[in-house]
Design an enzyme around this catalytic site. Sequence first.
Site, PDB file in Angstrom:
ATOM      1  CG  ASN A  13      -9.460  -0.470  11.621  1.00 14.12           C
ATOM      2  OD1 ASN A  13      -8.060  -0.410  10.673  1.00 14.12           O
ATOM      3  ND2 ASN A  13      -9.896   0.880  10.734  1.00 14.12           N
TER       4      ASN A  13
ATOM      5  CG  HIS B 206      -5.809  -1.915   8.637  1.00 14.98           C
ATOM      6  ND1 HIS B 206      -6.149  -0.064   8.797  1.00 14.98           N
ATOM      7  CD2 HIS B 206      -4.781  -1.545   8.634  1.00 14.98           C
ATOM      8  CE1 HIS B 206      -5.079   0.477   9.401  1.00 14.98           C
ATOM      9  NE2 HIS B 206      -4.021  -0.363   9.281  1.00 14.98           N
TER      10      HIS B 206
ATOM     11  CG  ASP C 235      -0.371  -0.639   2.598  1.00 12.93           C
ATOM     12  OD1 ASP C 235       1.058  -0.738   2.768  1.00 12.93           O
ATOM     13  OD2 ASP C 235      -0.853  -0.707   4.016  1.00 12.93           O
TER      14      ASP C 235
ATOM     15  CD  GLU D  73      -8.844   1.659   6.902  1.00 14.20           C
ATOM     16  OE1 GLU D  73      -9.049   1.210   7.952  1.00 14.20           O
ATOM     17  OE2 GLU D  73      -7.848   3.243   7.601  1.00 14.20           O
TER      18      GLU D  73
HETATM   19  C1  GLP Z   1      -0.506   0.678   7.929  1.00 13.80           C
HETATM   20  C2  GLP Z   1      -0.555   0.083   6.811  1.00 13.80           C
HETATM   21  C3  GLP Z   1      -0.723  -1.247   7.159  1.00 13.80           C
HETATM   22  C4  GLP Z   1      -0.236  -1.902   8.450  1.00 13.80           C
HETATM   23  C5  GLP Z   1      -0.542  -1.473   9.894  1.00 13.80           C
HETATM   24  C6  GLP Z   1      -0.283  -1.794  11.116  1.00 13.80           C
HETATM   25  O1  GLP Z   1      -1.262   1.640   8.301  1.00 13.80           O
HETATM   26  N1  GLP Z   1      -0.935   0.244   6.205  1.00 13.80           N
HETATM   27  O2  GLP Z   1      -0.018  -2.183   6.534  1.00 13.80           O
HETATM   28  O3  GLP Z   1       0.102  -3.579   8.893  1.00 13.80           O
HETATM   29  O4  GLP Z   1      -0.982  -0.157   9.234  1.00 13.80           O
HETATM   30  O5  GLP Z   1       0.279  -0.439  11.111  1.00 13.80           O
HETATM   31  P1  GLP Z   1       1.823  -1.101  12.506  1.00 13.80           P
HETATM   32  O6  GLP Z   1       2.592  -2.165  12.153  1.00 13.80           O
HETATM   33  O7  GLP Z   1       2.422   0.678  12.503  1.00 13.80           O
HETATM   34  O8  GLP Z   1       0.733  -1.688  13.358  1.00 13.80           O
END
Ligand code: GLP
Length: 239
Positions: free
Chosen positions: A136, A138, A67, A143
């Site tokens: 949440n 995702h 992403d 989302e």
């Molecule tokens: C991000 C990404 C995801 C990631 C998630 C968790 O913003 N879009 O691919 O897995 O949110 O992030 P973190 O590892 O910082 O908790």
Amino acid sequence: MSVIRCSDYSDMGRRAADYVFDMIRCNRVSSVALPTGKTPRLMYAFLAGQLRCSEIDITRISFVNLDEYVGLANDHPQSFAYELQKQFFSKIGMKQLAVRLLNGAAQDLSLECRQHEEWIARAGGIDLAVLGIGSNGHIAFNEPGTPFNTRTHISDLAVATTDRIPSSYAPKPSRAITLGIGTILEARMVLLMASGEEKAPIIRRAFHEPPSVFVPASALQSHPCVTIIADRSALRESR
Ligand code: GLP
């Protein structure tokens, strides 16, 4: 689904690196989708070290990212592409690699989505999708409410997600390009990483309650080959 329980963040990073390294070493993967965020950072450090010390020909592996924030070009220091380059690709000799990083500043975002899918198809599909998970639920930037059959698309970020974007982003991104849940489900293997008690409730909901589009990670319940590597804190609400 198999679960590898780790003692803490550091243990999780090491075990995830070992998992990916073994898959590459045993020739079980030739295309890998990679996440960004806090969770995989240590995995990249360990994995880059393992790959550098090995005789593996990394040029045979294709990499894509999951992403990217809309509006950020690959060389923007706050882009996921830049983060991946800095944390991983630059450490293993990126120039020789087959890498496709989403361009959040593409003029035609629909075309960018299509080209990502086409690139994945030309690579023979994704062998291993490495994922984090948002609080949440995702996965990538799919989302809550995203149908389970989506392809790479533009996602409107949830408020819970934008609230977590540091204020150093000016303006704060409100949209992202993301691999779809359908695209992720087609990966032959999925590795999901999670660390910290903040992730415990969503890990329980995603994997111990019936699947729901309101918990995107729960789509993985239907996938035949999912491994969760998580630390004790993230698993504390799971059986
Ligand atoms: C991000 C990404 C995801 C990631 C998630 C968790 O913003 N879009 O691919 O897995 O949110 O992030 P973190 O590892 O910082 O908790």
